[in-house]
Write a protein that holds these residues in place. Structure first.
Motif, mmCIF file in Angstrom:
data_model
loop_
_atom_site.group_PDB
_atom_site.id
_atom_site.type_symbol
_atom_site.label_atom_id
_atom_site.label_comp_id
_atom_site.label_asym_id
_atom_site.label_seq_id
_atom_site.Cartn_x
_atom_site.Cartn_y
_atom_site.Cartn_z
ATOM 1 N N GLU A 161 57.281 11.555 23.796
ATOM 2 C CA GLU A 161 58.103 12.704 24.139
ATOM 3 C C GLU A 161 57.915 13.808 23.098
ATOM 4 O OE1 GLU A 161 61.878 10.578 24.645
ATOM 5 O OE2 GLU A 161 61.647 10.892 26.796
ATOM 6 N N ALA A 205 59.760 23.621 32.794
ATOM 7 C CA ALA A 205 60.005 22.343 33.466
ATOM 8 C C ALA A 205 59.074 21.268 32.915
ATOM 9 C CB ALA A 205 59.817 22.503 34.960
ATOM 10 N N ASP A 206 59.288 20.885 31.692
ATOM 11 C CA ASP A 206 58.495 19.839 31.050
ATOM 12 C C ASP A 206 59.444 18.694 30.700
ATOM 13 O OD1 ASP A 206 56.946 18.184 29.500
ATOM 14 O OD2 ASP A 206 56.083 19.776 28.273
ATOM 15 N N LYS A 207 59.419 17.651 31.495
ATOM 16 C CA LYS A 207 60.360 16.546 31.315
ATOM 17 C C LYS A 207 60.103 15.750 30.043
ATOM 18 C CE LYS A 207 61.374 15.982 36.233
ATOM 19 N NZ LYS A 207 61.371 15.067 37.399
ATOM 20 N N SER A 208 58.949 15.965 29.419
ATOM 21 C CA SER A 208 58.647 15.238 28.182
ATOM 22 C C SER A 208 59.333 15.852 26.969
ATOM 23 C CB SER A 208 57.133 15.179 27.956
ATOM 24 O OG SER A 208 56.620 16.478 27.695
ATOM 25 N N GLN A 210 62.153 16.226 24.829
ATOM 26 C CA GLN A 210 63.379 15.462 24.621
ATOM 27 C C GLN A 210 64.413 16.244 23.819
ATOM 28 O OE1 GLN A 210 63.251 12.030 21.867
ATOM 29 N NE2 GLN A 210 64.181 10.801 23.509
ATOM 30 N N LYS A 212 65.457 20.122 22.120
ATOM 31 C CA LYS A 212 65.272 21.568 22.030
ATOM 32 C C LYS A 212 66.022 22.087 20.805
ATOM 33 C CE LYS A 212 64.818 22.352 27.027
ATOM 34 N NZ LYS A 212 65.386 23.078 28.200
ATOM 35 N N LYS A 247 70.484 23.670 27.399
ATOM 36 C CA LYS A 247 70.629 22.378 26.721
ATOM 37 C C LYS A 247 69.933 22.366 25.355
ATOM 38 C CE LYS A 247 72.909 20.551 30.155
ATOM 39 N NZ LYS A 247 74.355 20.279 30.032
ATOM 40 N N LYS A 330 71.631 11.076 22.216
ATOM 41 C CA LYS A 330 71.349 11.316 23.618
ATOM 42 C C LYS A 330 71.778 10.100 24.437
ATOM 43 C CE LYS A 330 68.508 15.097 23.569
ATOM 44 N NZ LYS A 330 68.557 16.279 24.436
#
Length: 332
Positions: A161, A205-208, A210, A212, A247, A330
């Motif tokens: 990630e 839109a990068d789901k990797s 984890q 920010k 987020k 998380k």
């Protein structure tokens, strides 16, 4: 990477009665610095330092903080350093040849571990000089990274990630500065363009991704000198909802010359204020203060799996100690 050497040393010393840390390894090979016993290192963690408001020709507490930053980088096997701005007092730099680069940066942060990458933001004092010179110094220095007034960088973690580090230029968003002519070309900066960039960068839109993390100079909240300052309140109004929307796990800033952690109960983003790398001013608390101290020092950030742990480090004349530890977890 040092982690490879560290792993090999663990294998070589597998019969040892204790687990070797990065500091143990460096000390065994000749490192002359000191340990920070209260600073916790976890195997396989991704670590970096955060400091700010620093460039004072080694005066005030700058040398003490610089010394302990070097030690902390060794203890944690740190990856890089973040500066939240106000890099050169009182009026920035004039050029890439300005002696301030030597007297306040190159000759102060001399620990070998601090020759890692530095990701640097701009502060209001930097705008009193030649901002472009700080951008251009990126091409002069191996460690100074400021490719533009605002920029981003992604880091890949061992679990595959990523950490997204976003360095913004907060200065043009401060209403009080727009009324002043002393801040160089600040009024020429396009805030709408930067907001569009922030929206696109944080909203990808990068789901990797984890974690920010946003870096800027000015705080959204403070219990210190600028607790009720209109510019602080105005900055909160511009960005608190925006960071929550995207987020943003941590907003890292300075401007106040102290160490603070603040998170309103109804907010997603935690603010970490680390502006005590040279001068220190009286601090204070507000309704949502988690921690505050008027002490010289810096913060360390450690990411491991689903946890981001921040340790607040005070630098004394001869050593350092951790004043406070805060962890963001998380959901699994």
């Amino acid at each position: 990477m040092k982690k490879i050497l560290y792993t090999l040393s663990l294998i070589a010393l597998s019969l040892s009665s204790h687990t070797q840390t990065p500091f143990d390894y460096e000390k065994s090979t000749g490192y002359s610095g000191n340990n920070i016993p209260s600073l916790v290192y976890k195997d396989d963690s991704f670590n970096f330092l955060v400091m700010g408001d620093f460039g004072r020709v080694g005066d005030y507490y700058q040398r003490d903080v610089a010394r302990e930053m070097g030690n902390a980088m060794v203890v944690l096997d740190g990856e890089f350093v973040v500066s939240v701005g106000d890099n050169f007092y009182p009026n920035g730099v004039a050029s890439t040849q300005d002696y301030h680069w030597i007297s306040s940066f190159e000759s102060i942060y001399t620990n070998p571990s601090l020759y890692a990458d530095w990701y640097v933001a701009l502060g209001n004092h930097d705008y009193l000089g030649n901002v472009q010179a700080q951008v251009d110094y990126t091409k002069v220095s191996r460690r100074w990274n400021m490719p533009d007034r605002y920029y981003s960088k992604e880091f890949k973690l061992d679990n595959g990630e990523k950490v997204l580090l976003v360095v913004m230029d907060t200065n043009p968003f401060i209403d009080g500065y727009q009324k002043s002519s002393k801040y160089g070309d600040l009024r020429e900066q396009d805030t709408a363009k930067q907001m569009k960039w922030l929206e696109e960068t944080l909203g990808k839109a990068d789901k990797s991704i984890q974690w920010k993390i946003v870096v800027g100079h000015h705080p959204m909240y403070s219990g210190g000198k600028r607790k009720t300052n209109k510019d602080t309140q105005g900055f909160e109004q511009k960005f608190a909802d925006f960071f929550d929307k995207h987020k943003v796990d941590a907003y890292i800033c300075g401007h106040e010359h102290d160490l603070q952690i603040i998170k309103p109960k109804d907010r997603y983003t935690t603010q970490f204020l680390s502006g005590a790398a040279s001068e220190v001013r009286p601090s204070g608390e507000m309704e949502h203060t988690i921690f505050a101290a008027a002490e010289p020092g810096f913060m360390t950030f450690s990411i491991l799996d689903k946890e981001l742990t921040v340790q607040v480090v005070k630098a004394d004349k001869e050593d350092a100690k951790v004043l406070y530890t805060h962890t963001i977890k998380k959901d699994k």
